[in-house]
Design an enzyme around this catalytic site. Structure first.
Site, PDB file in Angstrom:
ATOM      1  N   HIS A 191       0.810  -1.214   0.000  1.00 21.36           N
ATOM      2  CA  HIS A 191       0.000   0.000   0.000  1.00 21.36           C
ATOM      3  C   HIS A 191       0.844   1.265   0.000  1.00 21.36           C
ATOM      4  CE1 HIS A 191      -4.250  -1.570   1.067  1.00 21.36           C
ATOM      5  NE2 HIS A 191      -3.573  -2.478   0.381  1.00 21.36           N
TER       6      HIS A 191
ATOM      7  N   HIS B 283      -2.548 -12.343  -3.080  1.00 27.51           N
ATOM      8  CA  HIS B 283      -3.623 -13.030  -2.366  1.00 27.51           C
ATOM      9  C   HIS B 283      -3.289 -14.484  -2.047  1.00 27.51           C
ATOM     10  CE1 HIS B 283      -6.743  -9.900  -3.980  1.00 27.51           C
ATOM     11  NE2 HIS B 283      -5.847  -9.378  -3.179  1.00 27.51           N
TER      12      HIS B 283
END
Length: 729
Positions: A100, A268
């Site tokens: 992020h 993921h």
């Protein structure tokens, strides 16, 4: 006296409320249309707590990298009671933090990214998408404290994610140190016009159904998100629509479909989403939290020491059976099951398998005796349903080595995209391979004699305008945001730059033909000759004005080739306006002077440097297309301060005669003397810029003007020469 006593008795505060925090009474609060120059000075030396002369890039070379990585590996499984780790492993948490930070990068203006440690500050630190990452950075504080000045927060945040992947089984592609910390928010970054978090996507799209209509330079679909809404477009599940948004947002972050698919799968493969509870119970974000929070936000009264009780995105569950291992489980889970839409405990839209074996479920993040239902986001389902992404998913599953290599390279690109050229990389894990997105440039020749080459340039028959304009157009592409562009490489010779309208392709081709012959004759690179040509023009113009100057020059620029150039990634760098050459491709909603500020900030210029460059380039007749707007002199081609002298002379008046077009008239005769644009006249109308213009208009500052212009010019020419720090100071 009685009134004063009454005020004190009423408990009146002895200082003016809001005087040091409220913005409503600032200059821009009173006059919101005024040109705000703060972005040119936001990282002033006064904000930096480090000693003058401190050089992080030198300090980090002293770092014991082996010891640091050993400490980070240990940290990954050292679960803290105050913020317990999922399955006793902080790997997924640290990866999300690093991702992020780096994932805010966008190719349109090169801003964002993890290269400055900006995630520590508002607004990014308090974005909804960054919920609880304040805890990840706080977990890293003992490591930062231990290694001190030899390790920036920017490097540590990204390295923690890289080490996390290693600790979970990925062979990473490499790592470079060298990210220098900033000390307050990067206010120059425009994150969107919305006034609330997660406002509907419609606000930044002309048509939300057409992702490519998203407002430039934005890359994320909603305020406060890194990429897309994991629940679907505007929170409404529709995997195909979400896949289209994923494709657009990742493209705006410099990733193609293969890289996007690999990053989604690799991201993921580990970790989980958190939404096991009522999101309304959470406290305020860090910037809105009480002082007792000491910089932490999103207080969760229901955490009760259990990792599985955390709430961040609102979605709940892991993607794979073994979320602390980098394996191929994501593909098996995604492709081997049918999925149905459901709700998380926090009420978020997510997908769960229709039928799954108990042993294929991941265990609870806090209690290994319990198994929980896995989940997929709407973006994950897009990877399954979009035919292009599905093809990559199938190919990755079929060839694990291909997937791991592709992901490792894409991850490396993600966390290094804004670090600049490979020549800036530092540390024992810098990969040897040159990658095209690093904009490689070969080392140029240095054995030629500078003065001999300059003499040949001077004899080549080019005008001062030709020489100065070509050097400027080559160097102005530099962006301090991601350290791309600049004169090194002479990519102005190559596609797409040679065809950019702002570079005047016909004039450019004529000049480059001369320079390429000079390069063949002298051995100097075309890149060096382009910059030397600018020096020749400026020195000649200064001499004509009565001043002997030498423009500082550094040899060794190389000439890039088409094979070294990712032409597609350079396309977003095409200038749509250049106030320094008094040019706009078309009229925009944004004012010309605001576009000038944006260009100046990307080039690393101060307001004073911007001012002196404008004044000098006007009298050198470098306007695009040879227009005369702002050429306030009767001595074109001489490096004089005439632009400022005549701009500030009250013998003239100014009259609007069209959109972004003005006449400068003699007050006595009302005769037109010159024409101008807003970019010219703002240096007389804006109080701060006028104060600089007046300095250079003074009778005793003509020589100062010439010297300051040369210094600012050299800074622009050498901005991408990272071995020329003294010239850039």
């Amino acid at each position: 006296m009685g009134e004063q006593q009454n005020l004190q008795g009423a408990g009146k505060c002895p200082v003016m409320h809001g005087a040091n925090t409220a913005s409503s009474q600032s200059v821009t609060g009173w006059w919101p249309e005024t040109l705000n120059l703060d972005i040119l000075h936001q990282h002033d030396r006064k904000t930096n707590p480090m000693d003058e002369g401190f050089d992080y890039r030198e300090e980090v070379r002293k770092l014991d990298v082996e010891a640091l990585k050993k400490d980070l590996h240990a940290l990954m499984t050292d679960s803290q009671e105050w913020w317990p780790a999922d399955w006793g492993h902080y790997g997924g948490f640290m990866i999300r933090m690093a991702w992020h930070a780096a994932g805010t990068y966008r190719i349109a203006d090169g801003r964002g990214g993890g290269g400055s440690g900006n995630q520590r500050f508002a607004p990014i630190a308090s974005w909804p998408d960054n919920a609880s990452l304040d805890k990840a950075r706080r977990l890293l504080w003992p490591v930062k404290k231990k290694y001190g000045n030899k390790l920036s927060w920017a490097d540590l945040i990204i390295l923690a994610g890289n080490v996390a992947y290693e600790s979970m089984g990925l062979k990473t592609f490499g790592f470079s140190f060298g990210r220098e910390d900033i000390w307050h928010p990067e206010k120059d970054i425009y994150w969107g016009a919305e006034k609330e978090w997660l406002a509907p996507s419609d606000e930044r799209f002309e048509d939300v159904g057409k992702p490519d209509t998203m407002e430039n330079p934005l890359a994320a679909v909603q305020m406060g998100l890194i990429y897309v809404n994991p629940e679907g477009v505007n929170g409404k599940p529709d995997p195909m629509k979400t896949a289209a948004q994923v494709r657009e947002t990742f493209a705006r972050m410099a990733m193609n479909d293969e890289e996007t698919a690999a990053l989604t799968a690799g991201g993921h493969t580990v970790g989980k989403c958190h939404g096991n509870g009522d999101p309304g119970a959470l406290g305020a974000e860090p910037e809105g939290s009480d002082i007792v929070g000491q910089g932490l936000g999103w207080d969760n009264p229901n955490m009760q020491g259990r990792a599985s009780n955390a709430i961040t995105s609102g979605l709940e569950g892991a993607w794979t059976t073994h979320p602390t291992k980098f394996d191929m489980g994501y593909f098996d889970m995604l492709l081997d099951h049918e999925w149905e839409l459901t709700k998380s405990p926090a009420g978020a839209n997510q997908w769960q398998p229709v039928d799954i074996k108990e042993e294929d479920k991941p265990v609870d993040a806090s209690d290994p005796s319990q198994r929980r239902m896995p989940m997929m986001t709407d973006a994950d389902m897009g990877m399954k349903m979009d035919p292009i992404y599905r093809e990559y998913m199938e190919a990755f599953r079929k060839d694990p080595e291909y997937f791991q290599d592709c992901f490792a390279r894409a991850w490396f690109k993600l966390i290094h995209r804004d670090l600049g050229p490979k020549s800036r990389y530092i540390g024992p894990e810098v990969p040897e391979e040159d990658l095209i997105w690093q904009d490689p440039v070969p080392q140029g020749e240095t054995h030629y004699v500078e003065e001999v080459v300059k003499e040949k340039i001077a004899e080549a028959g080019l005008s001062i305008s030709d020489m100065v304009s070509t050097a400027w157009d080559s160097a102005r592409t530099f962006r301090g945001s991601d350290l791309r562009g600049g004169a090194n490489g002479a990519r102005i010779r190559l596609a797409p730059q040679k065809d950019w309208a702002g570079n005047e392709p016909e004039r450019l081709a004529r000049v480059l033909k001369v320079y390429e012959q000079l390069s063949a004759d002298t051995g100097a690179s075309v890149a060096d000759i382009i910059v030397l040509g600018g020096s020749v023009g400026i020195e000649k113009a200064a001499k004509a004005a009565g001043y002997e100057v030498h423009v500082p020059f550094l040899k060794g620029r190389g000439d890039a080739t088409d094979e070294m150039t990712d032409a597609e990634s350079f396309e977003p760098m095409e200038p749509t306006a250049d106030g320094f050459r008094n040019w706009q491709k078309e009229n925009y909603v944004v004012k010309p002077e605001e576009l000038l500020l944006d260009r100046a900030q990307l080039m690393g210029l101060t307001a004073a440097q911007m001012t002196v460059l404008i004044g000098g380039m006007r009298v050198l007749s470098t306007n695009h297309g040879g227009t005369k707007h702002g050429v306030f002199t009767d001595r074109e081609g001489q490096l004089t301060n005439d632009f400022f002298v005549n701009l500030t002379d009250m013998a003239y008046s100014w009259k609007s005669v069209g959109e972004n077009l003005y006449e400068v008239r003699d007050r006595k005769t009302d005769q037109k003397k010159w024409t101008a644009t807003r970019v010219d006249l703002v240096f007389g109308s804006h109080s701060i810029l006028r104060s600089y213009a007046e300095v250079y208009a003074q009778d005793d500052n003509q020589e100062k003007f010439v010297k300051d212009f040369v210094k600012a010019w050299a800074k622009v020419m050498n901005a991408d020469r990272f071995d020329a720090e003294k010239l850039q100071a």
